[in-house]
Design a protein around this motif. Sequence first.
Motif, short mmCIF file in Angstrom:
data_model
loop_
_atom_site.label_atom_id
_atom_site.label_comp_id
_atom_site.label_asym_id
_atom_site.label_seq_id
_atom_site.Cartn_x
_atom_site.Cartn_y
_atom_site.Cartn_z
N GLN A 88 49.63 35.85 29.62
CA GLN A 88 48.70 36.12 30.71
C GLN A 88 47.28 36.09 30.15
OE1 GLN A 88 47.75 35.75 33.72
NE2 GLN A 88 49.35 37.07 34.61
N ILE A 89 46.31 35.85 31.00
CA ILE A 89 44.90 35.90 30.62
C ILE A 89 44.22 36.97 31.46
CG2 ILE A 89 42.73 34.62 30.55
CD1 ILE A 89 44.31 32.08 30.12
N TYR A 90 43.53 37.90 30.80
CA TYR A 90 42.88 38.99 31.51
C TYR A 90 41.37 38.97 31.28
CZ TYR A 90 47.56 41.07 31.89
OH TYR A 90 48.87 41.31 32.17
N ASP A 91 40.66 39.54 32.21
CA ASP A 91 39.22 39.76 32.09
C ASP A 91 38.95 41.18 32.57
OD1 ASP A 91 36.53 39.50 31.75
OD2 ASP A 91 36.17 38.27 33.53
N PHE A 92 39.22 42.16 31.70
CA PHE A 92 39.21 43.56 32.11
C PHE A 92 37.79 44.07 32.38
CE2 PHE A 92 43.13 43.60 29.34
CZ PHE A 92 44.01 43.72 30.40
N VAL A 93 37.70 44.98 33.35
CA VAL A 93 36.48 45.74 33.58
C VAL A 93 36.86 47.22 33.56
CG1 VAL A 93 35.44 43.93 34.99
CG2 VAL A 93 36.73 45.75 36.12
N LYS A 94 35.91 48.06 33.18
CA LYS A 94 36.13 49.50 33.17
C LYS A 94 36.10 50.04 34.60
CE LYS A 94 36.35 50.00 28.67
NZ LYS A 94 37.62 50.37 28.00
N ILE A 95 36.92 51.08 34.83
CA ILE A 95 36.97 51.66 36.17
C ILE A 95 35.60 52.22 36.57
CG2 ILE A 95 38.00 53.49 37.57
CD1 ILE A 95 40.57 53.14 35.99
N ALA A 96 34.85 52.76 35.61
CA ALA A 96 33.52 53.28 35.93
C ALA A 96 32.60 52.20 36.47
CB ALA A 96 32.90 53.93 34.70
N ALA A 97 32.78 50.95 36.00
CA ALA A 97 31.94 49.84 36.46
C ALA A 97 32.30 49.40 37.87
CB ALA A 97 32.05 48.66 35.49
N VAL A 98 33.52 49.72 38.31
CA VAL A 98 33.98 49.31 39.64
C VAL A 98 33.15 49.97 40.74
CG1 VAL A 98 35.93 49.62 41.25
CG2 VAL A 98 36.32 48.74 38.94
N GLU A 99 32.64 51.15 40.45
CA GLU A 99 31.96 51.95 41.45
C GLU A 99 30.82 51.20 42.14
OE1 GLU A 99 29.48 56.16 41.56
OE2 GLU A 99 30.71 55.65 39.83
N GLN A 100 30.12 50.34 41.40
CA GLN A 100 28.97 49.65 41.95
C GLN A 100 29.27 48.21 42.35
OE1 GLN A 100 25.38 50.16 39.62
NE2 GLN A 100 25.97 52.20 38.97
N MET A 101 30.54 47.82 42.31
CA MET A 101 30.91 46.46 42.72
C MET A 101 31.14 46.39 44.22
SD MET A 101 33.50 45.30 39.66
CE MET A 101 32.95 45.20 37.96
N GLU A 102 30.95 45.20 44.77
CA GLU A 102 31.08 45.04 46.22
C GLU A 102 32.54 45.05 46.65
OE1 GLU A 102 30.64 40.83 44.50
OE2 GLU A 102 29.85 42.84 44.12
N GLU A 103 32.75 45.37 47.93
CA GLU A 103 34.09 45.39 48.50
C GLU A 103 34.70 44.00 48.47
OE1 GLU A 103 36.27 47.49 52.35
OE2 GLU A 103 34.19 46.83 52.50
N ASN A 104 36.02 43.93 48.29
CA ASN A 104 36.82 42.70 48.26
C ASN A 104 36.68 41.90 46.96
OD1 ASN A 104 38.04 42.96 50.84
ND2 ASN A 104 36.16 42.22 51.80
N LYS A 105 35.94 42.39 46.01
CA LYS A 105 35.86 41.72 44.71
C LYS A 105 37.20 41.84 44.01
CE LYS A 105 33.14 41.46 40.45
NZ LYS A 105 32.80 40.03 40.63
N ILE A 106 37.60 40.80 43.29
CA ILE A 106 38.86 40.77 42.55
C ILE A 106 38.58 41.05 41.08
CG2 ILE A 106 40.89 39.41 41.96
CD1 ILE A 106 40.70 40.03 44.92
N VAL A 107 39.28 42.02 40.49
CA VAL A 107 39.05 42.39 39.10
C VAL A 107 40.39 42.61 38.40
CG1 VAL A 107 36.82 43.46 39.60
CG2 VAL A 107 38.90 44.86 39.61
N ASP A 108 40.34 42.63 37.06
CA ASP A 108 41.48 43.02 36.22
C ASP A 108 41.21 44.40 35.64
OD1 ASP A 108 42.38 40.48 36.75
OD2 ASP A 108 41.87 39.66 34.78
N LEU A 109 42.22 45.27 35.67
CA LEU A 109 42.07 46.63 35.15
C LEU A 109 43.13 46.90 34.09
CD1 LEU A 109 41.59 48.70 38.45
CD2 LEU A 109 39.80 47.85 36.91
N LEU A 110 42.74 47.59 33.04
CA LEU A 110 43.67 48.12 32.04
C LEU A 110 43.54 49.63 32.10
CD1 LEU A 110 45.65 47.50 29.68
CD2 LEU A 110 43.68 47.75 28.15
N ALA A 111 44.63 50.30 32.50
CA ALA A 111 44.52 51.73 32.77
C ALA A 111 45.84 52.44 32.48
CB ALA A 111 44.14 51.95 34.24
#
Length: 490
Positions: A185-208
């Motif tokens: 698989q290929i991932y492009d992780f973002v931190k959950i804290a960074a999600v807070e300021q992202m727009e609705e419906n954006k697609i992200v990869d999370l490692l949690a």
Amino acid sequence: VPSNVPSNVPSNVPSNVPSSSNPYGNSSTSMSPSKSSNPYGNARSSYNNNSPVSSSAPIVRSNGATGVPITPIAQLNMYQNRWTIKARVTCKSDVRTWSNARGEGSLFSAELLDSSGEDIKCTFFKEGVDKFFDVLEENAVYTFSGGRLKVANQQYNTCKSNYEITFDANAEVHRATDQGEIQAQIYDFVKIAAVEQMEENKIVDLLAVVKSVGDVVQLVSKKSGKELTKCDLGLVDDSGTEINCTIWGEKAQEAPTKFAGQPVTAFRRVRLSDYGGKSCSLTQASAGGQVMPDIPEAQALMQWWNQNKGQASRSITARSGGKLDSFPDRKTVQTIKTEHLGLNNPDKPDFLTFKATLTFIKKDKEGGAWYTACAQSEEPCKNRYKVTQTTDGNWFCDKCQGTFPNTVRRWIFSATTSDDTSTTWVSFFNEQAEILLGNNITADQVYKETQGEEGDQDKYDSYFAKVNYTDWIFKCRVKQENMGDETRIK
């Protein structure tokens, strides 16, 4: 025309190039036109800046183990009628049914990744569902041919390829040897804290870390009237931030078993929502989460969790649901005063969302930062109404007129919160206090651990000390209340 060139060869074609009625070349090698007639152009260049442009680059093929020519996904284009790709199934959706004026049927989709690092979405329809759904397994490698290419719909497709494939019962799908040349698989992780300021419906990869798994719930869709199955997961990562993630369908039914034991899990292509502050859900293209992926980031996160699992984390999802104000619509603490919130209408409270730091918790109430509530969990009390202890050690409730041998303690305390504009007092009640203190710690639990015969004041203080000077997003009600002859804002 020179005498040594046949008269039927156009003068602008070199004489050493054989003329052919096939504009795309032979079956093993072909050249794309130097000027593409594709009206869509490079439809998804923002996802494919480093990939060769398929409309002008030659198609490079390699032979598979069976001798069948293999076309890289990055080289697929609309001018090809025949191709075979070798790819790993990185995720597979559940089967869905559809019905409209033109008929009804079923479908499922999958995402395919090949050795070039390019992935593509494919969809199987009707008889193709019956033939191939049980054949395809996630993480297995297959060869695919006999599909039809179309331009990718960017609204529902987040793969790198500019195209997507449709398959029916005439497709050819064969299990291939996994030689390790295709990544899992290929991932492009973002931190959950960074999600807070992202727009609705954006697609992200999370490692949690899957900190909690909720109940599997059945509900009916308001739009379709169909029964749906869902399960909510509590995710946390080393940014010290939590988010709620909802899983649907068969994956929801598997969640309690799959995510038992708080595993580190990689979630690919989850969709963000502003529901309940900030939350996310697995899309149809999501694989359902890869537990303990064999990547360095997962090992580092597990080490962090083992050292910090007892610490409080900040949640950007509100437990009560509903939408918090969007990022631009948030207020400051000072606006409570400048906009006279709570004073505009004595009968109607105002609501605001603001981000602030918790600076002090008023916890030293006699007996603890809680009140004793009725043990009756059903109506009319539902563990909410205050009880008093009788001389014989039982607990009496004025609401239901019941007497019980035990009581339920519920949090209630106030705290100061500050931002760069001002400071204000905020009241915390049971559900919000459990979120604040972390791990859904109940007042009964802290009472048993700290208020016994000997007591343990240090341990009691430690529950509150760990959340002092942490940042939170609050949605608060501001209302005018009368206390005797005094009017105040609460």
